[in-house]
Design a protein around this motif. Sequence first.
Motif, PDB file in Angstrom:
ATOM      1  N   SER A 118     -32.896 -17.791 -11.945  1.00 22.99           N
ATOM      2  CA  SER A 118     -32.545 -16.844 -10.898  1.00 22.99           C
ATOM      3  C   SER A 118     -32.338 -15.447 -11.442  1.00 22.99           C
ATOM      4  O   SER A 118     -32.118 -15.234 -12.624  1.00 22.99           O
ATOM      5  CB  SER A 118     -31.260 -17.285 -10.198  1.00 22.99           C
ATOM      6  OG  SER A 118     -30.154 -17.009 -11.014  1.00 22.99           O
ATOM      7  N   GLY A 119     -32.388 -14.481 -10.533  1.00 27.49           N
ATOM      8  CA  GLY A 119     -32.164 -13.099 -10.903  1.00 27.49           C
ATOM      9  C   GLY A 119     -30.798 -12.888 -11.513  1.00 27.49           C
ATOM     10  O   GLY A 119     -30.598 -11.976 -12.301  1.00 27.49           O
ATOM     11  N   ALA A 210     -22.653 -16.303  -5.071  1.00 20.61           N
ATOM     12  CA  ALA A 210     -23.483 -16.732  -6.203  1.00 20.61           C
ATOM     13  C   ALA A 210     -24.845 -17.162  -5.671  1.00 20.61           C
ATOM     14  O   ALA A 210     -24.919 -17.976  -4.751  1.00 20.61           O
ATOM     15  CB  ALA A 210     -22.818 -17.893  -6.940  1.00 20.61           C
ATOM     16  N   ARG A 211     -25.905 -16.645  -6.242  1.00 21.81           N
ATOM     17  CA  ARG A 211     -27.247 -16.898  -5.718  1.00 21.81           C
ATOM     18  C   ARG A 211     -27.799 -18.202  -6.301  1.00 21.81           C
ATOM     19  O   ARG A 211     -28.760 -18.224  -7.061  1.00 21.81           O
ATOM     20  CB  ARG A 211     -28.143 -15.709  -6.022  1.00 21.81           C
ATOM     21  CG  ARG A 211     -27.661 -14.446  -5.322  1.00 21.81           C
ATOM     22  CD  ARG A 211     -28.369 -13.206  -5.791  1.00 21.81           C
ATOM     23  NE  ARG A 211     -29.781 -13.215  -5.437  1.00 21.81           N
ATOM     24  CZ  ARG A 211     -30.613 -12.233  -5.756  1.00 21.81           C
ATOM     25  NH1 ARG A 211     -30.185 -11.196  -6.435  1.00 21.81           N
ATOM     26  NH2 ARG A 211     -31.877 -12.296  -5.408  1.00 21.81           N
ATOM     27  N   VAL A 212     -27.166 -19.291  -5.920  1.00 15.72           N
ATOM     28  CA  VAL A 212     -27.522 -20.621  -6.417  1.00 15.72           C
ATOM     29  C   VAL A 212     -28.677 -21.188  -5.600  1.00 15.72           C
ATOM     30  O   VAL A 212     -28.660 -21.131  -4.375  1.00 15.72           O
ATOM     31  CB  VAL A 212     -26.306 -21.564  -6.321  1.00 15.72           C
ATOM     32  CG1 VAL A 212     -26.696 -22.993  -6.658  1.00 15.72           C
ATOM     33  CG2 VAL A 212     -25.198 -21.079  -7.245  1.00 15.72           C
ATOM     34  N   TYR A 213     -29.675 -21.739  -6.281  1.00 19.49           N
ATOM     35  CA  TYR A 213     -30.789 -22.355  -5.568  1.00 19.49           C
ATOM     36  C   TYR A 213     -30.988 -23.819  -5.958  1.00 19.49           C
ATOM     37  O   TYR A 213     -31.928 -24.465  -5.506  1.00 19.49           O
ATOM     38  CB  TYR A 213     -32.092 -21.582  -5.811  1.00 19.49           C
ATOM     39  CG  TYR A 213     -32.467 -21.436  -7.266  1.00 19.49           C
ATOM     40  CD1 TYR A 213     -33.184 -22.421  -7.931  1.00 19.49           C
ATOM     41  CD2 TYR A 213     -32.101 -20.303  -7.978  1.00 19.49           C
ATOM     42  CE1 TYR A 213     -33.516 -22.290  -9.262  1.00 19.49           C
ATOM     43  CE2 TYR A 213     -32.436 -20.165  -9.310  1.00 19.49           C
ATOM     44  CZ  TYR A 213     -33.151 -21.153  -9.945  1.00 19.49           C
ATOM     45  OH  TYR A 213     -33.480 -21.017 -11.268  1.00 19.49           O
ATOM     46  N   ALA A 232     -24.681 -20.433 -14.587  1.00 19.34           N
ATOM     47  CA  ALA A 232     -25.094 -19.064 -14.914  1.00 19.34           C
ATOM     48  C   ALA A 232     -24.906 -18.142 -13.715  1.00 19.34           C
ATOM     49  O   ALA A 232     -24.440 -17.006 -13.850  1.00 19.34           O
ATOM     50  CB  ALA A 232     -26.551 -19.052 -15.370  1.00 19.34           C
ATOM     51  N   CYS A 233     -25.274 -18.635 -12.526  1.00 16.91           N
ATOM     52  CA  CYS A 233     -25.111 -17.827 -11.317  1.00 16.91           C
ATOM     53  C   CYS A 233     -23.633 -17.594 -11.008  1.00 16.91           C
ATOM     54  O   CYS A 233     -23.241 -16.502 -10.577  1.00 16.91           O
ATOM     55  CB  CYS A 233     -25.802 -18.504 -10.137  1.00 16.91           C
ATOM     56  SG  CYS A 233     -27.603 -18.496 -10.239  1.00 16.91           S
ATOM     57  N   LEU A 234     -22.816 -18.613 -11.232  1.00 22.01           N
ATOM     58  CA  LEU A 234     -21.377 -18.450 -11.012  1.00 22.01           C
ATOM     59  C   LEU A 234     -20.774 -17.514 -12.056  1.00 22.01           C
ATOM     60  O   LEU A 234     -19.865 -16.729 -11.753  1.00 22.01           O
ATOM     61  CB  LEU A 234     -20.682 -19.813 -11.047  1.00 22.01           C
ATOM     62  CG  LEU A 234     -20.906 -20.685  -9.809  1.00 22.01           C
ATOM     63  CD1 LEU A 234     -20.396 -22.102 -10.039  1.00 22.01           C
ATOM     64  CD2 LEU A 234     -20.223 -20.071  -8.581  1.00 22.01           C
ATOM     65  N   MET A 235     -21.294 -17.575 -13.273  1.00 18.07           N
ATOM     66  CA  MET A 235     -20.838 -16.655 -14.317  1.00 18.07           C
ATOM     67  C   MET A 235     -21.142 -15.213 -13.920  1.00 18.07           C
ATOM     68  O   MET A 235     -20.287 -14.320 -14.040  1.00 18.07           O
ATOM     69  CB  MET A 235     -21.518 -16.997 -15.639  1.00 18.07           C
ATOM     70  CG  MET A 235     -21.197 -16.043 -16.785  1.00 18.07           C
ATOM     71  SD  MET A 235     -22.029 -16.592 -18.304  1.00 18.07           S
ATOM     72  CE  MET A 235     -21.691 -15.201 -19.389  1.00 18.07           C
TER      73      MET A 235
END
Length: 242
Positions: A118-119, A210-213, A232-235
């Motif tokens: 993710s970005g 968070a941009r979780v997919y 990583a997204c949550l970080m």
Amino acid sequence: MAGTSHIPAEEMEELREAFSKVDVDGNGHISTDELNQLFKEANLPLPGYRVREIVQELSRTMDLNQDGKITFDEFAKVVRDLKSSEVAKTFRKAINKKEGIYSVAGTSEQSGTQHSYSGETNTLQNNHTKPVIDDTIVIWVNDALTQAGKGTISGFKDGSISSSMPVLDLIDAIQPGSIRYDLLKAEDLTDEEKLNNAKYAISMARKIGARVYALPEDLVEVKPKMVMTVFACLMARGMRRI
């Protein structure tokens, strides 16, 4: 899974990741509207008529039983079969550009498809002098959990992740009071209870920004690569705290 049992595990994970990016409402199938939205968000340098042709071709080819819904099995079969076609290549470009998804780490030797994260993960890499590696993410996650008085993880294969509690604890550490622990069961979970926890974790991660997919099943089955993207997204979200 019928029709996809012959696909290598790594490629299956990549296909599921791609499918989840297009299936924005999470109902388990892709509609024509979602295909149109994908190309709209990707903003590829294509004339409108060509986008319409590609969407029509994908809909016609992927919807094998012509029920108006593209299931994961149908999606996986066509993406693999049309791997080298112009339509498939354009489709992959659209998926990789959706919501800041960037291709990284080259191409899979097994599948020929590109790995992508993710970005948010890409942002983390750009903001540091060296690439973010697994240990860096685990250290940050454990620091955040420890500061919040919660249990830590040994890594992305930690068995406790199957319950989704480490993810939920991290969300609550990032945004205190956001998790309704009274709705959760943390021990001696059935498969259904694990899945319910995972659905709640993914939903709440997105709710706090968070941009979780990843899919809920990725947490239940403790798939290290997908688990890493969740943390990583949550970080990235946690590092934006003021």
